[in-house]
Design a protein around this motif. Structure first.
Motif, PDB file in Angstrom:
ATOM      1  N   PHE A  20       3.884   1.399  13.925  1.00 45.70           N
ATOM      2  CA  PHE A  20       4.109  -0.036  13.878  1.00 45.70           C
ATOM      3  C   PHE A  20       2.886  -0.820  14.328  1.00 45.70           C
ATOM      4  CE2 PHE A  20       8.022   2.207  14.741  1.00 45.70           C
ATOM      5  CZ  PHE A  20       8.863   1.709  13.764  1.00 45.70           C
ATOM      6  N   ASP A  21       2.670  -1.961  13.708  1.00 44.77           N
ATOM      7  CA  ASP A  21       1.594  -2.878  14.059  1.00 44.77           C
ATOM      8  C   ASP A  21       2.052  -3.694  15.262  1.00 44.77           C
ATOM      9  OD1 ASP A  21      -0.175  -5.094  14.252  1.00 44.77           O
ATOM     10  OD2 ASP A  21      -0.692  -4.855  12.143  1.00 44.77           O
ATOM     11  N   ASP A  23       0.658  -6.230  16.785  1.00 43.25           N
ATOM     12  CA  ASP A  23       0.498  -7.680  16.635  1.00 43.25           C
ATOM     13  C   ASP A  23       1.638  -8.294  15.830  1.00 43.25           C
ATOM     14  OD1 ASP A  23      -1.852  -7.756  18.102  1.00 43.25           O
ATOM     15  OD2 ASP A  23      -3.106  -7.461  16.327  1.00 43.25           O
ATOM     16  N   LYS A  24       1.997  -7.658  14.741  1.00 37.77           N
ATOM     17  CA  LYS A  24       3.039  -8.208  13.879  1.00 37.77           C
ATOM     18  C   LYS A  24       4.436  -8.019  14.447  1.00 37.77           C
ATOM     19  CE  LYS A  24       0.417  -7.764   9.644  1.00 37.77           C
ATOM     20  NZ  LYS A  24       0.312  -7.123   8.331  1.00 37.77           N
ATOM     21  N   CYS A  25       4.681  -6.873  15.050  1.00 38.12           N
ATOM     22  CA  CYS A  25       6.024  -6.562  15.545  1.00 38.12           C
ATOM     23  C   CYS A  25       6.353  -7.227  16.874  1.00 38.12           C
ATOM     24  CB  CYS A  25       6.191  -5.057  15.690  1.00 38.12           C
ATOM     25  SG  CYS A  25       6.247  -4.194  14.130  1.00 38.12           S
ATOM     26  N   ARG A  53      -3.478  -1.633  19.440  1.00 37.79           N
ATOM     27  CA  ARG A  53      -3.274  -2.324  18.166  1.00 37.79           C
ATOM     28  C   ARG A  53      -2.000  -1.862  17.474  1.00 37.79           C
ATOM     29  NH1 ARG A  53      -8.447  -1.874  14.671  1.00 37.79           N
ATOM     30  NH2 ARG A  53      -7.305  -3.424  13.472  1.00 37.79           N
ATOM     31  N   SER A  54      -1.494  -0.692  17.872  1.00 37.72           N
ATOM     32  CA  SER A  54      -0.295  -0.175  17.227  1.00 37.72           C
ATOM     33  C   SER A  54       0.517   0.620  18.235  1.00 37.72           C
ATOM     34  CB  SER A  54      -0.675   0.726  16.053  1.00 37.72           C
ATOM     35  OG  SER A  54      -1.416   1.834  16.500  1.00 37.72           O
ATOM     36  N   SER A  73      -5.576   1.122  14.309  1.00 40.05           N
ATOM     37  CA  SER A  73      -4.703   0.267  13.498  1.00 40.05           C
ATOM     38  C   SER A  73      -3.644   1.132  12.817  1.00 40.05           C
ATOM     39  CB  SER A  73      -5.518  -0.482  12.452  1.00 40.05           C
ATOM     40  OG  SER A  73      -5.942   0.397  11.443  1.00 40.05           O
ATOM     41  N   PRO A  74      -2.506   0.527  12.474  1.00 34.09           N
ATOM     42  CA  PRO A  74      -1.470   1.286  11.765  1.00 34.09           C
ATOM     43  C   PRO A  74      -1.971   1.842  10.433  1.00 34.09           C
ATOM     44  CG  PRO A  74      -0.630  -0.854  12.436  1.00 34.09           C
ATOM     45  CD  PRO A  74      -2.083  -0.825  12.759  1.00 34.09           C
ATOM     46  N   THR A  75      -2.856   1.102   9.770  1.00 27.53           N
ATOM     47  CA  THR A  75      -3.418   1.565   8.502  1.00 27.53           C
ATOM     48  C   THR A  75      -4.235   2.840   8.704  1.00 27.53           C
ATOM     49  OG1 THR A  75      -3.530  -0.726   7.754  1.00 27.53           O
ATOM     50  CG2 THR A  75      -4.820   0.885   6.519  1.00 27.53           C
ATOM     51  N   GLN A  78      -1.864   5.711   9.358  1.00 28.46           N
ATOM     52  CA  GLN A  78      -1.193   6.095   8.124  1.00 28.46           C
ATOM     53  C   GLN A  78      -2.128   6.925   7.237  1.00 28.46           C
ATOM     54  OE1 GLN A  78       0.310   2.859   5.777  1.00 28.46           O
ATOM     55  NE2 GLN A  78       1.046   4.208   4.172  1.00 28.46           N
TER      56      GLN A  78
END
Length: 88
Positions: A20-21, A23-25, A53-54, A73-75, A78
């Motif tokens: 999970f990100d 910042d966004k979550c 960051r994640s 980062s989540p990216t 992944q």
């Protein structure tokens, strides 16, 4: 297969529940509540070494779940999972 989370932390890929990100979550109240409860239970491990960051939620044999805070980062996580770089 294994997933490298950063700072010499590697987890078996089959234990990963979600990436999970942060910042966004973190805007969602449920996510903040979940992370606060995990922190209170003592199942949050900060492997970031800096600003995370994640976060990665994993199944754990001794706890219901464990949460890793990562500087990656989540990216990136992944892509690492998909590339299967750490096949052992």
């Amino acid at each position: 297969m294994y997933l490298h989370l950063g700072q010499n932390e590697i987890v078996p890929e089959q234990r990963v529940i979600g990436i999970f990100d942060l910042d966004k979550c973190s805007y969602e109240k449920r996510t903040r509540d979940y992370l606060a409860a995990a922190e209170k239970e003592g199942v949050v491990l900060d492997v970031s070494g800096q600003l995370p960051r994640s976060f990665v939620v994993c199944d754990h044999p001794y706890h219901r779940q464990i949460v890793y805070l990562s500087q990656l980062s989540p990216t990136t996580l992944q892509k690492r999972a998909e590339s299967r770089e750490l096949e052992l």
